[in-house]
Enzyme design. Sequence first.
Site, PDB file in Angstrom:
ATOM      1  N   ALA A   1       3.356   7.549  -7.944  1.00  0.00           N
ATOM      2  CA  ALA A   1       3.731   6.923  -9.212  1.00  0.00           C
ATOM      3  C   ALA A   1       3.518   5.408  -9.102  1.00  0.00           C
ATOM      4  O   ALA A   1       3.283   4.887  -8.011  1.00  0.00           O
ATOM      5  CB  ALA A   1       5.194   7.224  -9.514  1.00  0.00           C
TER       6      ALA A   1
ATOM      7  N   GLN B   1       5.567   3.000  -9.197  1.00  0.00           N
ATOM      8  CA  GLN B   1       6.534   2.367  -8.286  1.00  0.00           C
ATOM      9  C   GLN B   1       6.690   3.158  -6.983  1.00  0.00           C
ATOM     10  O   GLN B   1       7.729   3.098  -6.319  1.00  0.00           O
ATOM     11  CB  GLN B   1       7.897   2.224  -8.980  1.00  0.00           C
ATOM     12  CG  GLN B   1       7.908   1.256 -10.152  1.00  0.00           C
ATOM     13  CD  GLN B   1       7.622  -0.181  -9.732  1.00  0.00           C
ATOM     14  OE1 GLN B   1       7.694  -0.529  -8.558  1.00  0.00           O
ATOM     15  NE2 GLN B   1       7.275  -1.019 -10.701  1.00  0.00           N
ATOM     16  N   SER B   2       5.682   3.926  -6.612  1.00  0.00           N
ATOM     17  CA  SER B   2       5.779   4.799  -5.437  1.00  0.00           C
ATOM     18  C   SER B   2       6.130   4.053  -4.141  1.00  0.00           C
ATOM     19  O   SER B   2       5.471   3.080  -3.763  1.00  0.00           O
ATOM     20  CB  SER B   2       4.432   5.510  -5.251  1.00  0.00           C
ATOM     21  OG  SER B   2       4.354   6.081  -3.961  1.00  0.00           O
ATOM     22  N   ASN B   3       7.154   4.563  -3.465  1.00  0.00           N
ATOM     23  CA  ASN B   3       7.523   4.011  -2.157  1.00  0.00           C
ATOM     24  C   ASN B   3       6.511   4.438  -1.108  1.00  0.00           C
ATOM     25  O   ASN B   3       6.216   3.709  -0.168  1.00  0.00           O
ATOM     26  CB  ASN B   3       8.904   4.517  -1.736  1.00  0.00           C
ATOM     27  CG  ASN B   3       9.941   4.241  -2.798  1.00  0.00           C
ATOM     28  OD1 ASN B   3      10.134   3.095  -3.167  1.00  0.00           O
ATOM     29  ND2 ASN B   3      10.572   5.280  -3.320  1.00  0.00           N
TER      30      ASN B   3
ATOM     31  N   CYS C   1       3.304   4.927  -1.566  1.00  0.00           N
ATOM     32  CA  CYS C   1       2.104   4.089  -1.676  1.00  0.00           C
ATOM     33  C   CYS C   1       2.350   2.714  -1.057  1.00  0.00           C
ATOM     34  O   CYS C   1       1.506   2.189  -0.324  1.00  0.00           O
ATOM     35  CB  CYS C   1       1.676   3.963  -3.134  1.00  0.00           C
ATOM     36  SG  CYS C   1       0.956   5.497  -3.762  1.00  0.00           S
TER      37      CYS C   1
END
Length: 336
Positions: free
Chosen positions: A77, A79-81, A83
Amino acid sequence: MKEPATLSDMPRLELATIPTPLQEARNFSMVLGGPRIFIKRDDLTGVAFGGNKSRKLEYLLADAINQNADTVITAGAVQSNHCLQTAASAARSGLACHLVLGGHPPARPEGNYLIDRLLGATIHFTERHLREQTMDEVSRKLQAEGARPYVIPVGGSNVVGAMGYVKAAFELVSQADEIDVNFDHMIFATSSGGTQAGLSVGLHMAGYRGELTGVSIDQVPDEDSDEKFKEFVLEIVKDLARLLDVDKPFVIGDLSIDYGYLGAGYGVMGDLERRAIRLLAQTEGVLVGPVYTSRALGCLIDKIEKGLIGKNETVLFWHTGDNNVLHAYVDSLFQE
Ligand SMILES: *Cc1c(COP(=O)(O)O)cnc(C)c1O
Protein backbone atom coordinates in the site's frame (compact mmCIF):
# COMPACT_ATOMS: atom_id res chain seq x y z
CA MET A 1 17.19 -21.84 24.07
CA LYS A 2 19.76 -22.34 21.32
CA GLU A 3 18.79 -22.23 17.67
CA PRO A 4 19.12 -25.57 15.91
CA ALA A 5 21.77 -25.81 13.17
CA THR A 6 19.08 -26.19 10.50
CA LEU A 7 18.06 -22.62 11.34
CA SER A 8 21.44 -21.00 12.02
CA ASP A 9 22.79 -22.41 8.74
CA MET A 10 20.21 -20.49 6.66
CA PRO A 11 21.83 -17.61 4.73
CA ARG A 12 21.03 -14.34 6.51
CA LEU A 13 22.23 -10.73 6.35
CA GLU A 14 22.63 -8.88 9.63
CA LEU A 15 20.27 -5.93 9.17
CA ALA A 16 18.10 -5.73 12.26
CA THR A 17 19.14 -4.70 15.75
CA ILE A 18 18.33 -7.92 17.53
CA PRO A 19 17.47 -9.21 20.06
CA THR A 20 14.79 -6.55 20.45
CA PRO A 21 13.76 -5.74 24.04
CA LEU A 22 11.16 -7.73 25.94
CA GLN A 23 9.46 -5.32 28.34
CA GLU A 24 6.84 -5.74 31.01
CA ALA A 25 3.95 -3.24 30.80
CA ARG A 26 3.06 -2.98 34.50
CA ASN A 27 1.10 0.29 34.45
CA PHE A 28 -0.90 -0.77 31.43
CA SER A 29 -1.72 -4.07 33.08
CA MET A 30 -2.73 -2.33 36.33
CA VAL A 31 -5.11 0.05 34.56
CA LEU A 32 -6.79 -2.92 32.91
CA GLY A 33 -6.90 -4.82 36.19
CA GLY A 34 -5.65 -7.62 34.10
CA PRO A 35 -2.97 -10.24 33.51
CA ARG A 36 0.78 -9.69 33.41
CA ILE A 37 1.51 -8.17 30.01
CA PHE A 38 4.83 -8.15 28.20
CA ILE A 39 5.67 -6.38 24.95
CA LYS A 40 8.16 -7.72 22.42
CA ARG A 41 9.52 -4.55 20.85
CA ASP A 42 9.88 -5.43 17.18
CA ASP A 43 9.03 -1.81 16.46
CA LEU A 44 12.69 -1.29 17.42
CA THR A 45 14.39 -3.49 14.82
CA GLY A 46 16.33 -0.44 13.73
CA VAL A 47 16.16 -0.54 9.93
CA ALA A 48 14.80 2.92 9.07
CA PHE A 49 12.01 3.07 11.70
CA GLY A 50 11.93 -0.63 12.48
CA GLY A 51 9.11 -3.16 12.35
CA ASN A 52 8.52 -6.82 11.65
CA LYS A 53 9.54 -6.82 7.98
CA SER A 54 13.20 -6.23 8.89
CA ARG A 55 13.50 -9.76 10.24
CA LYS A 56 12.11 -11.22 7.02
CA LEU A 57 14.38 -9.04 4.90
CA GLU A 58 17.49 -10.46 6.58
CA TYR A 59 16.71 -13.75 4.83
CA LEU A 60 15.11 -12.35 1.67
CA LEU A 61 18.00 -10.06 0.80
CA ALA A 62 20.55 -12.78 1.60
CA ASP A 63 18.69 -14.94 -0.92
CA ALA A 64 18.61 -12.10 -3.46
CA ILE A 65 22.35 -11.60 -3.15
CA ASN A 66 23.02 -15.36 -3.35
CA GLN A 67 21.05 -15.34 -6.59
CA ASN A 68 23.30 -12.56 -7.87
CA ALA A 69 20.51 -9.95 -7.97
CA ASP A 70 21.36 -6.25 -8.07
CA THR A 71 17.82 -4.92 -7.67
CA VAL A 72 14.80 -5.83 -5.55
CA ILE A 73 11.17 -5.24 -6.43
CA THR A 74 8.30 -5.43 -4.00
CA ALA A 75 4.76 -4.11 -3.57
CA GLY A 76 2.37 -2.81 -0.95
CA ALA A 77 0.00 0.00 0.00
CA VAL A 78 1.08 3.65 -0.29
CA GLN A 79 1.99 3.71 3.43
CA SER A 80 3.38 0.15 3.40
CA ASN A 81 5.81 -0.64 6.20
CA HIS A 82 7.09 -3.58 4.22
CA CYS A 83 8.01 -1.33 1.27
CA LEU A 84 9.72 1.18 3.54
CA GLN A 85 11.80 -1.47 5.28
CA THR A 86 12.66 -3.06 1.93
CA ALA A 87 13.85 0.28 0.57
CA ALA A 88 15.99 0.88 3.66
CA SER A 89 17.41 -2.67 3.75
CA ALA A 90 18.17 -2.54 0.03
CA ALA A 91 20.01 0.77 0.43
CA ARG A 92 22.11 -0.70 3.22
CA SER A 93 22.85 -3.83 1.17
CA GLY A 94 23.87 -2.00 -1.98
CA LEU A 95 20.82 -3.11 -3.97
CA ALA A 96 18.57 -0.88 -6.09
CA CYS A 97 14.92 -0.90 -5.03
CA HIS A 98 11.68 -0.59 -7.01
CA LEU A 99 8.39 -0.28 -5.15
CA VAL A 100 4.97 -0.93 -6.68
CA LEU A 101 2.42 0.95 -4.59
CA GLY A 102 -1.32 0.32 -4.89
CA GLY A 103 -3.19 3.62 -5.08
CA HIS A 104 -2.41 7.19 -6.02
CA PRO A 105 0.47 9.47 -5.13
CA PRO A 106 -0.54 11.53 -2.06
CA ALA A 107 -0.93 15.26 -2.74
CA ARG A 108 1.95 15.88 -0.37
CA PRO A 109 4.59 13.24 0.44
CA GLU A 110 4.05 12.07 4.02
CA GLY A 111 4.60 9.09 6.27
CA ASN A 112 6.30 6.08 4.73
CA TYR A 113 5.83 7.34 1.18
CA LEU A 114 7.97 10.35 2.04
CA ILE A 115 10.68 8.13 3.53
CA ASP A 116 10.59 5.71 0.55
CA ARG A 117 11.55 8.68 -1.60
CA LEU A 118 14.32 9.82 0.75
CA LEU A 119 15.70 6.27 0.65
CA GLY A 120 16.02 6.54 -3.11
CA ALA A 121 13.51 3.87 -4.12
CA THR A 122 12.00 4.08 -7.61
CA ILE A 123 8.23 4.17 -7.19
CA HIS A 124 5.54 2.85 -9.53
CA PHE A 125 1.87 3.47 -8.78
CA THR A 126 -0.80 1.03 -9.89
CA GLU A 127 -4.28 -0.20 -8.96
CA ARG A 128 -4.23 -2.41 -5.88
CA HIS A 129 -5.38 -5.52 -7.76
CA LEU A 130 -2.69 -5.01 -10.43
CA ARG A 131 0.24 -5.05 -8.04
CA GLU A 132 1.54 -8.54 -8.87
CA GLN A 133 1.19 -7.95 -12.59
CA THR A 134 2.97 -4.61 -12.35
CA MET A 135 5.84 -6.20 -10.41
CA ASP A 136 6.24 -8.70 -13.28
CA GLU A 137 6.20 -5.91 -15.85
CA VAL A 138 8.79 -3.89 -13.94
CA SER A 139 10.91 -7.01 -13.57
CA ARG A 140 10.84 -7.77 -17.29
CA LYS A 141 11.63 -4.19 -18.18
CA LEU A 142 14.61 -4.11 -15.81
CA GLN A 143 15.88 -7.41 -17.19
CA ALA A 144 15.68 -6.04 -20.71
CA GLU A 145 17.82 -3.14 -19.54
CA GLY A 146 20.45 -5.53 -18.18
CA ALA A 147 19.55 -5.45 -14.47
CA ARG A 148 19.15 -8.59 -12.31
CA PRO A 149 15.91 -8.09 -10.37
CA TYR A 150 14.64 -10.22 -7.47
CA VAL A 151 10.92 -10.05 -6.72
CA ILE A 152 9.81 -10.10 -3.08
CA PRO A 153 6.12 -10.93 -2.58
CA VAL A 154 3.73 -8.56 -0.80
CA GLY A 155 4.65 -8.45 2.89
CA GLY A 156 7.73 -10.62 2.27
CA SER A 157 5.54 -13.60 3.10
CA ASN A 158 7.05 -16.73 1.66
CA VAL A 159 9.17 -19.47 3.15
CA VAL A 160 12.36 -17.40 2.94
CA GLY A 161 10.93 -14.30 4.62
CA ALA A 162 9.02 -16.26 7.26
CA MET A 163 12.33 -17.72 8.44
CA GLY A 164 12.87 -14.38 10.18
CA TYR A 165 10.05 -15.20 12.58
CA VAL A 166 11.27 -18.72 13.21
CA LYS A 167 14.45 -17.08 14.44
CA ALA A 168 12.45 -14.48 16.39
CA ALA A 169 10.57 -17.26 18.21
CA PHE A 170 13.83 -18.69 19.55
CA GLU A 171 14.93 -15.20 20.56
CA LEU A 172 11.74 -14.62 22.52
CA VAL A 173 11.73 -18.00 24.24
CA SER A 174 15.35 -17.40 25.38
CA GLN A 175 14.43 -14.01 26.80
CA ALA A 176 11.40 -15.43 28.59
CA ASP A 177 13.50 -18.27 30.04
CA GLU A 178 16.04 -15.76 31.36
CA ILE A 179 13.41 -13.96 33.42
CA ASP A 180 11.55 -17.16 34.20
CA VAL A 181 8.28 -16.19 32.56
CA ASN A 182 5.85 -18.44 30.70
CA PHE A 183 3.30 -16.95 28.37
CA ASP A 184 -0.23 -18.33 28.20
CA HIS A 185 -1.15 -16.21 25.18
CA MET A 186 0.65 -14.34 22.44
CA ILE A 187 -1.17 -11.78 20.31
CA PHE A 188 0.02 -9.99 17.20
CA ALA A 189 -1.30 -8.35 14.01
CA THR A 190 -1.54 -10.64 10.99
CA SER A 191 -1.96 -9.62 7.37
CA SER A 192 0.16 -11.29 4.70
CA GLY A 193 0.78 -14.33 6.93
CA GLY A 194 4.57 -14.66 7.06
CA THR A 195 4.90 -13.59 10.68
CA GLN A 196 2.27 -16.10 11.74
CA ALA A 197 3.84 -18.92 9.71
CA GLY A 198 7.29 -18.27 11.14
CA LEU A 199 6.10 -17.92 14.73
CA SER A 200 3.94 -21.05 14.49
CA VAL A 201 6.88 -23.19 13.43
CA GLY A 202 9.51 -21.46 15.56
CA LEU A 203 7.49 -21.52 18.77
CA HIS A 204 6.70 -25.19 18.27
CA MET A 205 10.41 -25.92 17.74
CA ALA A 206 11.32 -23.89 20.82
CA GLY A 207 8.85 -25.80 22.97
CA TYR A 208 6.23 -23.08 23.57
CA ARG A 209 2.84 -24.61 24.32
CA GLY A 210 0.63 -21.56 24.95
CA GLU A 211 -1.79 -19.97 22.50
CA LEU A 212 -0.74 -17.90 19.50
CA THR A 213 -3.41 -15.67 17.96
CA GLY A 214 -3.07 -13.55 14.86
CA VAL A 215 -5.49 -10.64 14.83
CA SER A 216 -6.55 -10.14 11.22
CA ILE A 217 -5.98 -6.56 10.07
CA ASP A 218 -7.37 -6.93 6.57
CA GLN A 219 -7.90 -10.60 5.71
CA VAL A 220 -11.63 -11.19 5.53
CA PRO A 221 -13.00 -14.71 5.98
CA ASP A 222 -14.64 -16.18 2.87
CA GLU A 223 -18.42 -16.39 2.82
CA ASP A 224 -18.44 -20.12 3.32
CA SER A 225 -15.23 -20.63 5.28
CA ASP A 226 -12.39 -18.73 6.86
CA GLU A 227 -9.89 -21.24 5.63
CA LYS A 228 -8.48 -19.65 2.48
CA PHE A 229 -6.06 -17.38 4.31
CA LYS A 230 -5.22 -20.15 6.78
CA GLU A 231 -4.44 -22.48 3.89
CA PHE A 232 -2.03 -19.90 2.50
CA VAL A 233 -0.30 -19.61 5.89
CA LEU A 234 -0.30 -23.39 6.29
CA GLU A 235 1.57 -23.82 2.98
CA ILE A 236 4.37 -21.59 4.28
CA VAL A 237 4.32 -23.47 7.60
CA LYS A 238 4.73 -26.80 5.82
CA ASP A 239 7.56 -25.46 3.64
CA LEU A 240 9.34 -24.17 6.73
CA ALA A 241 8.88 -27.48 8.55
CA ARG A 242 10.35 -29.35 5.59
CA LEU A 243 13.32 -27.02 5.31
CA LEU A 244 14.01 -27.12 9.04
CA ASP A 245 13.43 -30.86 9.55
CA VAL A 246 10.49 -30.43 11.90
CA ASP A 247 8.46 -33.61 11.85
CA LYS A 248 5.17 -32.28 13.25
CA PRO A 249 2.41 -32.67 10.64
CA PHE A 250 0.94 -29.16 10.88
CA VAL A 251 -2.78 -28.80 10.13
CA ILE A 252 -5.26 -25.92 9.72
CA GLY A 253 -6.33 -26.40 13.34
CA ASP A 254 -2.85 -25.35 14.51
CA LEU A 255 -3.50 -21.81 13.25
CA SER A 256 -5.62 -19.39 15.21
CA ILE A 257 -6.80 -16.19 13.54
CA ASP A 258 -9.27 -13.72 15.02
CA TYR A 259 -11.35 -11.94 12.36
CA GLY A 260 -13.46 -10.10 14.91
CA TYR A 261 -11.66 -6.74 14.85
CA LEU A 262 -11.78 -5.71 11.20
CA GLY A 263 -13.77 -2.56 11.99
CA ALA A 264 -14.47 -0.48 8.90
CA GLY A 265 -11.59 -2.06 6.97
CA TYR A 266 -7.87 -1.75 6.30
CA GLY A 267 -6.36 1.50 7.49
CA VAL A 268 -9.66 2.88 8.82
CA MET A 269 -9.13 3.90 12.41
CA GLY A 270 -12.01 3.38 14.84
CA ASP A 271 -12.57 3.89 18.56
CA LEU A 272 -10.87 0.56 19.30
CA GLU A 273 -7.61 1.74 17.70
CA ARG A 274 -7.79 5.32 19.03
CA ARG A 275 -8.29 4.08 22.59
CA ALA A 276 -5.52 1.46 22.37
CA ILE A 277 -3.02 4.06 21.11
CA ARG A 278 -3.78 6.48 23.96
CA LEU A 279 -3.95 3.86 26.69
CA LEU A 280 -0.55 2.33 25.99
CA ALA A 281 1.04 5.75 25.30
CA GLN A 282 -0.27 7.24 28.54
CA THR A 283 0.62 4.29 30.77
CA GLU A 284 3.91 3.13 29.28
CA GLY A 285 5.20 5.81 26.91
CA VAL A 286 5.09 3.21 24.13
CA LEU A 287 3.36 3.99 20.85
CA VAL A 288 1.44 1.57 18.70
CA GLY A 289 0.68 2.33 15.07
CA PRO A 290 -2.53 3.45 13.38
CA VAL A 291 -3.16 0.46 11.10
CA TYR A 292 -1.81 -2.80 12.54
CA THR A 293 -0.59 -2.66 16.09
CA SER A 294 -3.41 -0.49 17.51
CA ARG A 295 -5.95 -2.96 16.13
CA ALA A 296 -4.14 -5.97 17.59
CA LEU A 297 -3.65 -4.21 20.93
CA GLY A 298 -7.33 -3.18 20.88
CA CYS A 299 -8.19 -6.86 20.53
CA LEU A 300 -6.02 -7.70 23.54
CA ILE A 301 -7.66 -4.96 25.64
CA ASP A 302 -11.12 -6.18 24.60
CA LYS A 303 -10.36 -9.79 25.49
CA ILE A 304 -9.06 -8.74 28.91
CA GLU A 305 -12.13 -6.59 29.55
CA LYS A 306 -14.42 -9.42 28.53
CA GLY A 307 -12.61 -11.81 30.87
CA LEU A 308 -11.47 -14.02 27.99
CA ILE A 309 -7.92 -13.61 29.26
CA GLY A 310 -7.73 -14.17 33.00
CA LYS A 311 -6.12 -12.04 35.72
CA ASN A 312 -3.64 -14.74 36.64
CA GLU A 313 -2.43 -15.36 33.14
CA THR A 314 0.59 -13.92 31.35
CA VAL A 315 0.31 -12.40 27.90
CA LEU A 316 2.77 -11.35 25.25
CA PHE A 317 1.87 -8.58 22.83
CA TRP A 318 4.16 -8.80 19.83
CA HIS A 319 4.68 -5.17 18.74
CA THR A 320 5.29 -5.37 15.00
CA GLY A 321 5.74 -1.65 14.29
CA ASP A 322 3.84 0.94 12.21
CA ASN A 323 3.98 3.58 14.96
CA ASN A 324 6.14 5.75 12.72
CA VAL A 325 3.16 6.40 10.43
CA LEU A 326 1.05 7.98 13.21
CA HIS A 327 1.88 11.38 11.72
CA ALA A 328 0.09 10.48 8.49
CA TYR A 329 -3.14 9.80 10.45
CA VAL A 330 -3.59 13.10 12.29
CA ASP A 331 -7.22 13.55 11.21
CA SER A 332 -8.29 10.06 12.31
CA LEU A 333 -6.45 10.38 15.61
CA PHE A 334 -8.43 13.41 16.69
CA GLN A 335 -11.81 12.39 15.31
CA GLU A 336 -14.39 11.61 17.98
C1 LIG B 1 3.13 -6.32 7.79
C2 LIG B 1 2.78 -5.98 9.18
C3 LIG B 1 2.12 -6.91 10.02
C4 LIG B 1 1.67 -8.25 9.54
O1 LIG B 1 2.70 -9.15 9.29
P1 LIG B 1 2.48 -10.26 8.16
O2 LIG B 1 3.69 -11.09 8.22
O3 LIG B 1 2.31 -9.52 6.88
O4 LIG B 1 1.23 -11.01 8.50
C5 LIG B 1 1.86 -6.56 11.32
N1 LIG B 1 2.22 -5.36 11.79
C6 LIG B 1 2.84 -4.44 11.03
C7 LIG B 1 3.18 -3.13 11.63
C8 LIG B 1 3.14 -4.72 9.70
O5 LIG B 1 3.73 -3.78 8.95
